[in-house]
Motif scaffolding. Sequence first.
Motif, mmCIF file in Angstrom:
data_model
loop_
_atom_site.group_PDB
_atom_site.id
_atom_site.type_symbol
_atom_site.label_atom_id
_atom_site.label_comp_id
_atom_site.label_asym_id
_atom_site.label_seq_id
_atom_site.Cartn_x
_atom_site.Cartn_y
_atom_site.Cartn_z
ATOM 1 N N ASP A 33 0.854 -1.206 -0.111
ATOM 2 C CA ASP A 33 0.030 -0.016 0.109
ATOM 3 C C ASP A 33 0.912 1.062 0.260
ATOM 4 N N VAL A 34 0.647 2.224 -0.828
ATOM 5 C CA VAL A 34 1.331 3.480 -0.991
ATOM 6 C C VAL A 34 1.587 4.112 0.409
ATOM 7 N N ASP A 35 0.201 3.989 1.309
ATOM 8 C CA ASP A 35 0.242 4.548 2.531
ATOM 9 C C ASP A 35 1.262 3.934 3.743
ATOM 10 N N ASN A 36 1.881 3.090 3.318
ATOM 11 C CA ASN A 36 2.978 2.536 3.921
ATOM 12 C C ASN A 36 4.279 3.253 4.115
ATOM 13 N N PHE A 37 4.320 4.137 3.168
ATOM 14 C CA PHE A 37 5.348 4.927 2.778
ATOM 15 C C PHE A 37 5.069 6.465 3.120
ATOM 16 N N ALA A 38 5.278 6.866 4.515
ATOM 17 C CA ALA A 38 4.901 8.256 4.812
ATOM 18 C C ALA A 38 5.793 9.303 4.529
ATOM 19 N N PRO A 39 5.429 10.559 4.105
ATOM 20 C CA PRO A 39 6.318 11.557 3.312
ATOM 21 C C PRO A 39 7.305 11.860 4.518
ATOM 22 N N LYS A 40 8.561 12.164 3.963
ATOM 23 C CA LYS A 40 9.660 12.496 4.993
ATOM 24 C C LYS A 40 10.007 14.077 4.439
ATOM 25 N N GLY A 44 15.693 13.348 5.100
ATOM 26 C CA GLY A 44 15.226 12.246 5.604
ATOM 27 C C GLY A 44 16.012 10.897 5.162
ATOM 28 N N ARG A 45 16.094 9.968 5.711
ATOM 29 C CA ARG A 45 17.288 9.016 5.501
ATOM 30 C C ARG A 45 16.436 7.906 4.839
ATOM 31 N N GLY A 46 15.203 7.889 4.187
ATOM 32 C CA GLY A 46 14.784 6.864 3.409
ATOM 33 C C GLY A 46 13.999 6.039 4.174
ATOM 34 N N MET A 47 13.281 4.649 3.803
ATOM 35 C CA MET A 47 12.512 3.795 4.242
ATOM 36 C C MET A 47 12.902 2.530 3.566
ATOM 37 N N ILE A 48 13.016 1.330 4.301
ATOM 38 C CA ILE A 48 13.139 0.178 3.618
ATOM 39 C C ILE A 48 11.821 -0.409 2.907
ATOM 40 N N ALA A 49 11.997 -0.672 1.616
ATOM 41 C CA ALA A 49 10.957 -1.051 0.599
ATOM 42 C C ALA A 49 10.876 -2.515 0.570
ATOM 43 N N ILE A 50 12.007 -3.444 0.808
ATOM 44 C CA ILE A 50 12.120 -4.928 0.527
ATOM 45 C C ILE A 50 13.333 -5.377 1.314
ATOM 46 N N LYS A 51 13.131 -6.412 1.833
ATOM 47 C CA LYS A 51 14.313 -7.221 2.328
ATOM 48 C C LYS A 51 14.746 -8.376 1.269
ATOM 49 N N PHE A 52 16.026 -8.681 1.102
ATOM 50 C CA PHE A 52 16.548 -9.472 0.007
ATOM 51 C C PHE A 52 16.857 -11.074 0.792
ATOM 52 N N LYS A 53 16.804 -11.878 0.126
ATOM 53 C CA LYS A 53 17.109 -13.323 0.381
ATOM 54 C C LYS A 53 18.484 -13.408 0.434
ATOM 55 N N ALA A 87 -2.649 -10.890 -8.579
ATOM 56 C CA ALA A 87 -2.057 -12.106 -8.155
ATOM 57 C C ALA A 87 -0.957 -12.124 -7.277
ATOM 58 N N ILE A 88 -0.153 -10.991 -7.012
ATOM 59 C CA ILE A 88 0.923 -10.750 -6.270
ATOM 60 C C ILE A 88 0.411 -10.487 -4.880
ATOM 61 N N SER A 89 0.892 -11.284 -3.835
ATOM 62 C CA SER A 89 0.612 -11.053 -2.436
ATOM 63 C C SER A 89 0.922 -9.587 -2.141
ATOM 64 N N ALA A 90 0.115 -9.108 -1.187
ATOM 65 C CA ALA A 90 0.339 -7.894 -0.515
ATOM 66 C C ALA A 90 1.214 -8.111 0.736
ATOM 67 N N GLN A 91 2.192 -7.594 0.854
ATOM 68 C CA GLN A 91 2.825 -7.635 2.140
ATOM 69 C C GLN A 91 3.545 -6.218 2.587
ATOM 70 N N GLY A 92 4.079 -6.327 3.868
ATOM 71 C CA GLY A 92 4.757 -5.220 4.488
ATOM 72 C C GLY A 92 5.928 -4.891 3.800
ATOM 73 N N ARG A 93 6.312 -3.591 4.373
ATOM 74 C CA ARG A 93 7.754 -3.174 3.582
ATOM 75 C C ARG A 93 8.809 -4.026 4.210
ATOM 76 N N ALA A 94 8.888 -4.713 5.434
ATOM 77 C CA ALA A 94 9.930 -5.444 5.656
ATOM 78 C C ALA A 94 10.020 -6.929 5.188
ATOM 79 N N ALA A 95 9.082 -7.316 4.362
ATOM 80 C CA ALA A 95 8.990 -8.779 3.928
ATOM 81 C C ALA A 95 10.019 -8.663 2.636
ATOM 82 N N THR A 96 10.259 -10.038 2.556
ATOM 83 C CA THR A 96 10.819 -10.583 1.013
ATOM 84 C C THR A 96 10.278 -10.480 -0.061
ATOM 85 N N GLY A 97 9.097 -10.897 0.013
ATOM 86 C CA GLY A 97 8.012 -10.939 -1.249
ATOM 87 C C GLY A 97 7.990 -12.434 -1.721
#
Length: 127
Positions: A33-40, A44-53, A87-97
């Motif tokens: 969701d776009v709302d997971n990324f609040a304006p800085k 600002g130091r940025g935000m994590i969007a995805i974790k990598f395997k 069809a792509i699952s909705a996940q939080g910012r800290a998830a791998t996907g």
Amino acid sequence: DSESGESDGGDEADDDRHMLVAVTREGFGKRMDVDNFAPKGRGGRGMIAIKFKRETDRLLTLSQAQRSDQLLLITQKGTIVRQSVSAISAQGRAATGVQLQRLDDDDFVASVAIVPPVEEEEPAAEA
């Protein structure tokens, strides 16, 4: 649950809401969701969007899309995969996907495109 940054994928009434789709070079992806990324503010130091395997994986794209759009993945070896954004699952910012495309060890996702739905026109009736 908005506090954890995860969403349940929404319902069909949310088709017009914009969301973000993240795709990595190793074929993993998710929608958020776009709302997971609040304006800085400034500095600002940025935000994590995805974790990598793997440490070698990199974010290839973070694009805005709608549930009705299609995602087109093209690998370096020329494999093309088209799938629905819904069809792509909705996940939080800290998830791998989830794995969007299974790749050979020497292959990677080279390009990603968001394709809007095509509205089919009815053929005109002959008089």
